[in-house]
Structure formats: structure tokens, C-alpha cells
Design an enzyme around this catalytic site. Structure first.
Site, PDB file in Angstrom:
ATOM      1  N   THR A   1       0.842  -1.206   0.000  1.00  0.00           N
ATOM      2  CA  THR A   1       0.000   0.000   0.000  1.00  0.00           C
ATOM      3  C   THR A   1       0.878   1.258   0.000  1.00  0.00           C
ATOM      4  O   THR A   1       0.609   2.234  -0.705  1.00  0.00           O
ATOM      5  CB  THR A   1      -0.888   0.006   1.264  1.00  0.00           C
ATOM      6  OG1 THR A   1      -1.503  -1.274   1.409  1.00  0.00           O
ATOM      7  CG2 THR A   1      -1.932   1.085   1.212  1.00  0.00           C
TER       8      THR A   1
ATOM      9  N   HIS B   1       1.486 -10.013  -6.685  1.00  0.00           N
ATOM     10  CA  HIS B   1       2.057 -10.778  -5.566  1.00  0.00           C
ATOM     11  C   HIS B   1       2.736 -12.054  -6.081  1.00  0.00           C
ATOM     12  O   HIS B   1       3.191 -12.876  -5.288  1.00  0.00           O
ATOM     13  CB  HIS B   1       0.965 -11.168  -4.568  1.00  0.00           C
ATOM     14  CG  HIS B   1       0.454 -10.013  -3.734  1.00  0.00           C
ATOM     15  ND1 HIS B   1       1.277  -9.062  -3.183  1.00  0.00           N
ATOM     16  CD2 HIS B   1      -0.805  -9.681  -3.340  1.00  0.00           C
ATOM     17  CE1 HIS B   1       0.549  -8.190  -2.503  1.00  0.00           C
ATOM     18  NE2 HIS B   1      -0.712  -8.533  -2.579  1.00  0.00           N
TER      19      HIS B   1
ATOM     20  N   LYS C   1      -0.502  -0.775  12.321  1.00  0.00           N
ATOM     21  CA  LYS C   1       0.495  -0.125  13.184  1.00  0.00           C
ATOM     22  C   LYS C   1       1.636   0.486  12.388  1.00  0.00           C
ATOM     23  O   LYS C   1       2.201   1.499  12.784  1.00  0.00           O
ATOM     24  CB  LYS C   1       1.089  -1.146  14.151  1.00  0.00           C
ATOM     25  CG  LYS C   1       0.190  -1.502  15.305  1.00  0.00           C
ATOM     26  CD  LYS C   1       1.005  -2.179  16.382  1.00  0.00           C
ATOM     27  CE  LYS C   1       0.110  -2.676  17.508  1.00  0.00           C
ATOM     28  NZ  LYS C   1       0.814  -3.642  18.357  1.00  0.00           N
TER      29      LYS C   1
HETATM   30  P1  PAP Z   1      -1.355  -5.594   1.018  1.00  0.00           P
HETATM   31  O1  PAP Z   1      -0.382  -6.635   0.583  1.00  0.00           O
HETATM   32  O2  PAP Z   1      -2.693  -6.147   1.359  1.00  0.00           O
HETATM   33  O3  PAP Z   1      -1.430  -4.442   0.080  1.00  0.00           O
HETATM   34  P2  PAP Z   1       0.527  -4.167   2.595  1.00  0.00           P
HETATM   35  O4  PAP Z   1       0.249  -2.761   2.294  1.00  0.00           O
HETATM   36  O5  PAP Z   1       1.648  -4.813   1.869  1.00  0.00           O
HETATM   37  O6  PAP Z   1      -0.787  -5.024   2.401  1.00  0.00           O
HETATM   38  O7  PAP Z   1       0.829  -4.356   4.123  1.00  0.00           O
HETATM   39  C1  PAP Z   1       0.132  -3.719   5.136  1.00  0.00           C
HETATM   40  C2  PAP Z   1       1.164  -3.330   6.173  1.00  0.00           C
HETATM   41  O8  PAP Z   1       1.848  -2.144   5.737  1.00  0.00           O
HETATM   42  C3  PAP Z   1       0.534  -3.008   7.509  1.00  0.00           C
HETATM   43  O9  PAP Z   1       1.496  -3.394   8.488  1.00  0.00           O
HETATM   44  P3  PAP Z   1       1.087  -3.728  10.008  1.00  0.00           P
HETATM   45  O10 PAP Z   1      -0.007  -4.727   9.964  1.00  0.00           O
HETATM   46  O11 PAP Z   1       2.343  -4.275  10.612  1.00  0.00           O
HETATM   47  O12 PAP Z   1       0.689  -2.443  10.622  1.00  0.00           O
HETATM   48  C4  PAP Z   1       0.386  -1.510   7.403  1.00  0.00           C
HETATM   49  O13 PAP Z   1       0.247  -0.846   8.636  1.00  0.00           O
HETATM   50  C5  PAP Z   1       1.657  -1.110   6.704  1.00  0.00           C
HETATM   51  N1  PAP Z   1       1.521   0.172   6.029  1.00  0.00           N
HETATM   52  C6  PAP Z   1       0.478   0.621   5.285  1.00  0.00           C
HETATM   53  N2  PAP Z   1       0.715   1.851   4.838  1.00  0.00           N
HETATM   54  C7  PAP Z   1       1.929   2.217   5.290  1.00  0.00           C
HETATM   55  C8  PAP Z   1       2.715   3.414   5.167  1.00  0.00           C
HETATM   56  N3  PAP Z   1       2.268   4.449   4.496  1.00  0.00           N
HETATM   57  N4  PAP Z   1       3.915   3.418   5.766  1.00  0.00           N
HETATM   58  C9  PAP Z   1       4.359   2.358   6.480  1.00  0.00           C
HETATM   59  N5  PAP Z   1       3.668   1.213   6.636  1.00  0.00           N
HETATM   60  C10 PAP Z   1       2.450   1.144   6.056  1.00  0.00           C
END
Ligand code: PAP
Length: 321
Positions: free
Chosen positions: A68, A127, A286
Site C-alpha cells: 500500500t 504478488h 500499526k
Molecule cells: P497488502 O499486501 O494487502 O497491500 P501491505 O500494504 O503490503 O498489504 O501491508 C500492510 C502493512 O503495511 C501493515 O502493516 P502492520 O499490519 O504491521 O501495521 C500496514 O500498517 C503497513 N503500512 C500501510 N501503509 C503504510 C505506510 N504508508 N507506511 C508504512 N507502513 C504502512
């Protein structure tokens, strides 16, 4: 490899080993990875029909590795002349609706979608592991930007995501396994698009063979110094920031716009959904490095370290746990 050209995806599926993911989602072992069954047909269509262009940029990742975030960054870098920061589409749209998945969106909707209207340079995501990419893409000069994350944070993030979304309300699966059971499967390499280490190695090796074509990024490095990595990505895709842009603070502005804190607080990411039922807020949980320590025991971490030593030691790829 058997000649899959003449096989229907149903016939092919019957010939493949099958397992369920941690939430029961059916998967099959295809071309060396655990392919969710619902993406098998789209994947075959993607492999057969996709026509790459040299200016394409493909973002690749294991789910929950920073997709994301990287989508938001790539979109902002590529479109920086078109949208001033305060008018960025990201302020009202989740990045998954600005950069779409090839196997989970375009080829899931249509066997041979018309991708001619996607603005150039075209941004796509996947993916799939490197060996499953279509030959047209491999043979072109398009750029691949890969992001990986340490496996323990990826595991926790994925499991929390599944718990939050309950993705398959109309299916006889969706119940998420206990932490211990899911971790056992993870350590056996069983997860969507896994084994984890094979996925990383496929792009790691490709980046060593073709450093101009494949950029290998780590989530943890991006968190440490996003500005440096944004500049690196822009250079890599052939759109480096000019001195004037740097002086004007544009790189820092993009970094701020795409930061976890900024995106998480936007209305669209608090309440919106994408791909039918995925809650945008489940993508902004997070955003920390090392959150696994709140869920996993030191013994679990040790187990993964031993696996990684065995799987990665000869590759030169080092992951920070
Ligand atoms: P996806 O494969 O479904 O697209 P993806 O975006 O790869 O998911 O992963 C989500 C993780 O990225 C989440 O991690 P967490 O569960 O450990 O919190 C999410 O919080 C984190 N994430 C999303 N946006 C950002 C951002 N802008 N900066 C840093 N981390 C982010």
C-alpha cells in the site's frame, strides 16, 4: 513444466497439490508457489495475454510487506507534475484504487483486458513470484520494484489482516487458525504466494542478475530513511528528481504525504473499502518495525532465524529480525 497452454484451469487444478491457507482459503502449488485457487485462472490469462511495454513499472511483493505504501509512493513519484501534493488523488482514494493488481484485479475481471488506456508509464502490482511472471514482461525492459519485510512482522501483519477482514463471508472457510497453527504452516512455507523465502529469493536473484531491471527494497530500510529510498526509486524508474525539485522540498513532501500517519488518518482510509470487501483501515494497522515481539515468543523467532539461515545463507540476502 507440463504444457499448460491447452489445459483449462479446472483441469490443471486437478493435477496440482492443494492445501488451505491459515484462513482456509484453498491454494494449489503451481510453478513453485502456493497460488490461491481463485487467482489460478487470472494468472494463466495474465501469463498468456499480457503485453509488456518498456515503460511499465511493476510493483511486486509478498502481501503485507508494504504494498500500500509503495503504491502510494510510486503513484506520487510518477504523477508529480500532474498533481500538486495538496491535490493528490491519494487524499481521497486508497492507493489500491490507483495502482491495480494484475492477477487480483485486471485478469480477475477479464481474461484479456484492454490495458491500453492505463496512463503511461503504466503502474501495475503483483504478488506473484518472479518465475511466474509472463514471458512478455521478462523480455521487456520494464522496471520491477520489489518490497520485502522481515518475515515475523509480515506473518503478524497478515494474520491480523485476516482476523480483521473475514474475507470470505459467503464461503465455507474464513475461520483463522490459532497463532501456533498458523505459525507452523508459515514455517513449512505454506502461505498465499509463499514459501516466503522462495518469493524473496526469486526477486533477490533477479535483482543481482539484472540490477537495472529489478530494484529490491526492504520495508525496514524505507522506514529508516524514506527520503533516500524515494530518490532511489525515482532514479531507478528513470524519473530522478531535479535539483529544483529537491530544493523545493518535493521529496520530503511526497514522503510526508505517503507516511503511515498521514494516510491512516484520511477519511477514505478510515472508512473506505477496496476490492469488494477489504477494509482500507485494515491496511493501516500499526506500520511498525518489530511489532512481532508483541505476538510471538523468542523461541518462535529463533525457529524462523534457523530456517532463514538455511534458506538464505548462500544468497547474500540478509533480513533484519
Ligand atoms: P497488502 O499486501 O494487502 O497491500 P501491505 O500494504 O503490503 O498489504 O501491508 C500492510 C502493512 O503495511 C501493515 O502493516 P502492520 O499490519 O504491521 O501495521 C500496514 O500498517 C503497513 N503500512 C500501510 N501503509 C503504510 C505506510 N504508508 N507506511 C508504512 N507502513 C504502512
Amino acid at each position: 513444466m507440463e504444457n499448460i497452454e491447452n489445459l483449462s484451469s479446472e483441469a490443471l487444478l486437478q493435477s496440482l497439490e492443494q492445501r488451505n491457507n491459515w484462513d482456509g482459503l484453498p491454494m494449489c502449488k503451481f510453478q513453485g508457489f502456493w497460488c490461491p485457487v481463485f487467482t489460478l485462472h487470472p494468472l494463466l490469462c495474465f501469463q498468456k495475454n499480457f503485453q509488456a511495454s518498456d515503460t511499465d513499472v511493476l510493483l511486486a511483493s509478498v502481501p503485507k510487506s508494504g504494498t500500500t505504501w509503495l503504491k502510494a509512493l510510486l503513484f506520487s513519484i510518477v504523477n508529480r507534475d500532474q498533481f500538486p501534493i495538496d491535490q493528490s488523488p491519494l487524499l481521497a482514494t486508497n492507493s489500491h484504487r490507483l495502482v491495480f493488481s494484475l492477477e487480483c484485479f485486471y485478469y480477475a475481471k477479464n481474461d484479456n483486458p484492454d490495458l491500453g488506456n492505463v496512463p503511461r508509464p503504466r503502474l501495475f502490482s503483483t504478488h506473484l513470484p518472479h518465475q511466474a511472471l509472463p514471458s512478455s514482461l521478462m523480455e521487456s525492459n520494464c522496471k520491477i520494484v520489489y518490497i520485502c519485510r522481515n518475515p515475523l512482522d509480515q506473518f503478524v501483519s497478515e494474520r491480523q489482516f485476516l482476523l480483521k477482514n473475514r474475507l470470505w463471508p459467503d464461503k465455507p472457510y474464513g475461520e483463522v487458525l490459532s497463532l501456533d497453527e498458523a505459525f507452523d504452516m508459515f514455517c513449512d512455507g505454506v502461505q498465499a504466494f509463499g514459501p516466503f523465502w522462495d518469493h524473496l529469493l526469486s526477486y533477490w536473484n533477479a535483482s543481482l542478475e539484472n540490477p537495472d531491471r529489478v530494484l529490491f527494497l526492504k520495508y525496514e530500510d524505507m522506514k529508516r530513511d524514506p527520503v533516500l529510498k524515494i530518490k532511489k526509486i525515482a532514479e531507478f524508474i528513470g524519473l530522478p528528481f531535479s535539483e529544483e525539485e529537491e530544493k523545493a522540498g518535493l521529496v520530503g513532501d511526497i514522503s510526508m504525504l505517503c507516511s503511515f500517519e498521514k494516510l491512516k488518518d484520511l477519511e477514505i482510509n478510515k472508512n473506505g473499502i477496496h476490492y469488494g470487501s477489504v477494509k482500507n483501515n485494515s491496511l493501516f494497522r500499526k506500520g511498525d518495525v518489530g511489532d512481532w515481539q508483541n505476538y510471538l515468543t523468542p523461541a518462535m523467532a529463533e525457529r524462523m532465524k534457523i530456517i532463514l539461515e538455511e534458506k538464505l545463507s548462500e544468497s547474500g540476502l540478509i533480513l533484519d529480525i
